[in-house]
Design an enzyme around this catalytic site. Structure first.
Site, PDB file in Angstrom:
ATOM      1  N   GLU A  83      -0.585   9.602  -0.473  1.00 32.43           N
ATOM      2  CA  GLU A  83      -0.422   9.780   0.876  1.00 32.43           C
ATOM      3  C   GLU A  83       1.011  10.410   0.952  1.00 32.43           C
ATOM      4  O   GLU A  83       2.007  10.320   0.234  1.00 32.43           O
ATOM      5  CB  GLU A  83      -0.292   8.458   1.329  1.00 32.43           C
ATOM      6  CG  GLU A  83      -1.589   7.488   1.251  1.00 32.43           C
ATOM      7  CD  GLU A  83      -1.136   6.101   1.787  1.00 32.43           C
ATOM      8  OE1 GLU A  83      -2.143   5.327   1.646  1.00 32.43           O
ATOM      9  OE2 GLU A  83      -0.147   5.765   2.304  1.00 32.43           O
ATOM     10  N   CYS A  88       7.525  12.107   4.636  1.00 31.49           N
ATOM     11  CA  CYS A  88       7.659  11.062   3.589  1.00 31.49           C
ATOM     12  C   CYS A  88       6.664  11.264   2.643  1.00 31.49           C
ATOM     13  O   CYS A  88       5.555  11.560   2.902  1.00 31.49           O
ATOM     14  CB  CYS A  88       7.317   9.569   4.452  1.00 31.49           C
ATOM     15  SG  CYS A  88       7.167   8.362   3.431  1.00 31.49           S
ATOM     16  N   CYS A 129       1.949   1.788  -7.860  1.00 27.97           N
ATOM     17  CA  CYS A 129       3.498   1.125  -8.244  1.00 27.97           C
ATOM     18  C   CYS A 129       3.451  -0.078  -8.712  1.00 27.97           C
ATOM     19  O   CYS A 129       2.576  -0.996  -8.427  1.00 27.97           O
ATOM     20  CB  CYS A 129       3.968   1.123  -6.627  1.00 27.97           C
ATOM     21  SG  CYS A 129       5.853   0.575  -6.956  1.00 27.97           S
ATOM     22  N   CYS A 170       5.901  -5.119  -4.417  1.00 25.14           N
ATOM     23  CA  CYS A 170       6.153  -5.933  -3.350  1.00 25.14           C
ATOM     24  C   CYS A 170       5.278  -6.525  -2.586  1.00 25.14           C
ATOM     25  O   CYS A 170       3.850  -6.178  -2.495  1.00 25.14           O
ATOM     26  CB  CYS A 170       6.987  -5.041  -2.420  1.00 25.14           C
ATOM     27  SG  CYS A 170       8.425  -4.279  -3.147  1.00 25.14           S
ATOM     28  N   CYS A 227       3.383  -4.920   0.497  1.00 23.13           N
ATOM     29  CA  CYS A 227       3.184  -3.640   0.532  1.00 23.13           C
ATOM     30  C   CYS A 227       1.680  -3.382  -0.089  1.00 23.13           C
ATOM     31  O   CYS A 227       1.225  -3.787  -1.347  1.00 23.13           O
ATOM     32  CB  CYS A 227       4.087  -2.794  -0.461  1.00 23.13           C
ATOM     33  SG  CYS A 227       3.527  -1.111  -0.506  1.00 23.13           S
ATOM     34  N   CYS A 285       2.680   2.490   4.377  1.00 21.53           N
ATOM     35  CA  CYS A 285       2.493   2.926   2.775  1.00 21.53           C
ATOM     36  C   CYS A 285       1.471   2.000   1.920  1.00 21.53           C
ATOM     37  O   CYS A 285       1.426   0.869   1.760  1.00 21.53           O
ATOM     38  CB  CYS A 285       4.144   2.530   1.961  1.00 21.53           C
ATOM     39  SG  CYS A 285       3.904   2.618   0.098  1.00 21.53           S
TER      40      CYS A 285
HETATM   41  S1  SF4 Z   1       7.484  -1.147  -1.045  1.00 21.74           S
HETATM   42 FE1  SF4 Z   1       5.293  -0.705  -2.330  1.00 21.74          FE
HETATM   43  S2  SF4 Z   1       5.657   1.425  -3.125  1.00 21.74           S
HETATM   44 FE2  SF4 Z   1       7.809   0.621  -2.484  1.00 21.74          FE
HETATM   45  S3  SF4 Z   1       8.489  -0.228  -4.423  1.00 21.74           S
HETATM   46 FE3  SF4 Z   1       7.485  -1.930  -3.246  1.00 21.74          FE
HETATM   47  S4  SF4 Z   1       5.373  -2.089  -3.951  1.00 21.74           S
HETATM   48 FE4  SF4 Z   1       6.297   0.068  -4.745  1.00 21.74          FE
END
Ligand code: SF4
Length: 351
Positions: A95, A110, A117, A121, A124, A340
């Site tokens: 994206e 962005c 990832c 987190c 996310c 995101c």
């Molecule tokens: S917010 Fe999402 S993309 Fe960013 S580091 Fe944390 S898990 Fe990874």
């Protein structure tokens, strides 16, 4: 030769384009012309390159394409935010987002640095995907070029805040930054790299001597909370992270941006606001509060609540008590899948 076997040129450096030209039996200056058509004129086809003979254009068409990424999906918000889902050459998706702000003439993009990832987190949607692979420098740069070609607008600011942890792909990210500066004409001071706190990556970035902004996604002032919502914190504690950002400031003279997501009942207490204020008291930084943007529960993301406006303002008032500039992020694209990983997940998993 099918399109997928041809060499994609957008996102390559000037040296790489010159090399492509000479390998194709063309003089080196053809590489410079290609560079100008791709980066200055946003050419989409070789037929637009009117200072190349028909013969040269036919040769280029037989060997190359311009775009590396394919636009798979585009959502446009009522506020003008454009969110892109691009298909990569191996069929994976990433994206990118184009944001404009009423009070500024500049446009910001962005970009993503990885597919998925590994940081995980809990708030996310990308973290839920898990890590798939790093993006190449060309795949990062062509996100910017693809957005410029699609929108017809010149981007002046880049934030590495899309999918992925940029500092777990630091070599390719640095390479892409150098191409964005040299070929796309974006100044280092208009580029921000956001990290969840990869200390080795912060130090590697410091050594590059680039005048880019480092944004630290802190999100909690204490290890107990941060260990839960940003699990990588178990490897790098809050205190170590703050030390690394001091070092970044010493090496570059660039003020740090501290990003802090406000999750109701998790990170928005007055006590946490006081801890945050103390933690960054001596750091050359601005603090950016991000009221949580709810994701869909079916994305597998832990669902949090967004703090009330009163709670947001109370937190801000306490956080700025030691004299730091504390802002609450202006939201863009709330009517589309703007957080995101949301667009990727709704597209790949179905709406
Ligand atoms: S917010 Fe999402 S993309 Fe960013 S580091 Fe944390 S898990 Fe990874």
């Amino acid at each position: 030769m099918s399109d997928s076997e041809k060499k994609a040129l957008s996102g390559l450096t000037l040296d790489q384009l010159v090399e492509f030209a000479t390998e194709s039996g063309l003089p080196a200056f053809r590489g410079k012309q290609l560079h100008s058509w791709i980066y200055a004129k946003y050419a989409r086809t070789f037929d637009e390159m009117t200072d190349l003979s028909l013969e040269v254009r036919e040769l280029l068409k037989s060997k190359a394409t311009i775009q590396l990424l394919k636009l798979a999906h585009l959502e446009v918000s009522r506020d003008g935010t454009r969110k892109y889902l691009f298909e990569l050459p191996d069929g994976k998706f990433v994206e990118s987002v184009l944001m404009s702000f009423d009070d500024r003439p500049s446009l910001s993009a962005c970009v993503s640095s990885q597919v998925g990832c590994a940081v995980g987190c809990t708030f996310c949607a990308t973290g839920f995907l898990g890590f798939k692979r790093n993006l190449s420098p060309q795949e990062i740069v062509d996100q910017v070029m693809s957005v410029q070609r699609e929108s017809g607008q010149r981007i002046s600011n880049i934030v590495y805040m899309g999918q992925g942890e940029p500092l777990l792909n630091v070599d390719n990210v640095v390479h892409s930054i150098r191409t964005l500066m040299a070929s796309v004409g974006i100044g280092a001071r208009h580029i921000t790299v956001s990290t969840s706190g990869i200390i080795a990556g912060i130090r590697a970035l410091s050594r590059e001597g680039l005048q880019i902004t480092l944004a630290l996604s802190l999100h909690a002032p204490d290890d107990a909370t941060r260990d839960v919502i940003v699990p990588i914190n178990k490897k790098f504690s809050v205190a170590e992270l703050i030390d690394a950002t001091h070092e970044y400031y010493e090496a570059t003279g660039r003020r740090i941006t501290v990003e802090y997501v406000l999750l109701a009942g998790v990170t928005d207490s007055p006590e946490q606001a006081r801890e945050l204020a103390e933690l960054v008291r001596n750091l050359h930084c601005n603090v950016n509060l991000i009221p949580y943007n709810p994701t869909r529960a079916e994305d597998g993301v832990v669902t949090y609540a967004r703090p009330s406006l009163d709670a947001q303002h109370r937190f801000r008032k306490i956080a700025e008590s030691t004299g730091k500039t504390v802002t609450i992020r202006l939201e863009r694209g709330t009517d589309i899948n703007a957080a995101c990983g949301q667009l990727h997940n709704s597209y790949v998993a179905g709406p």
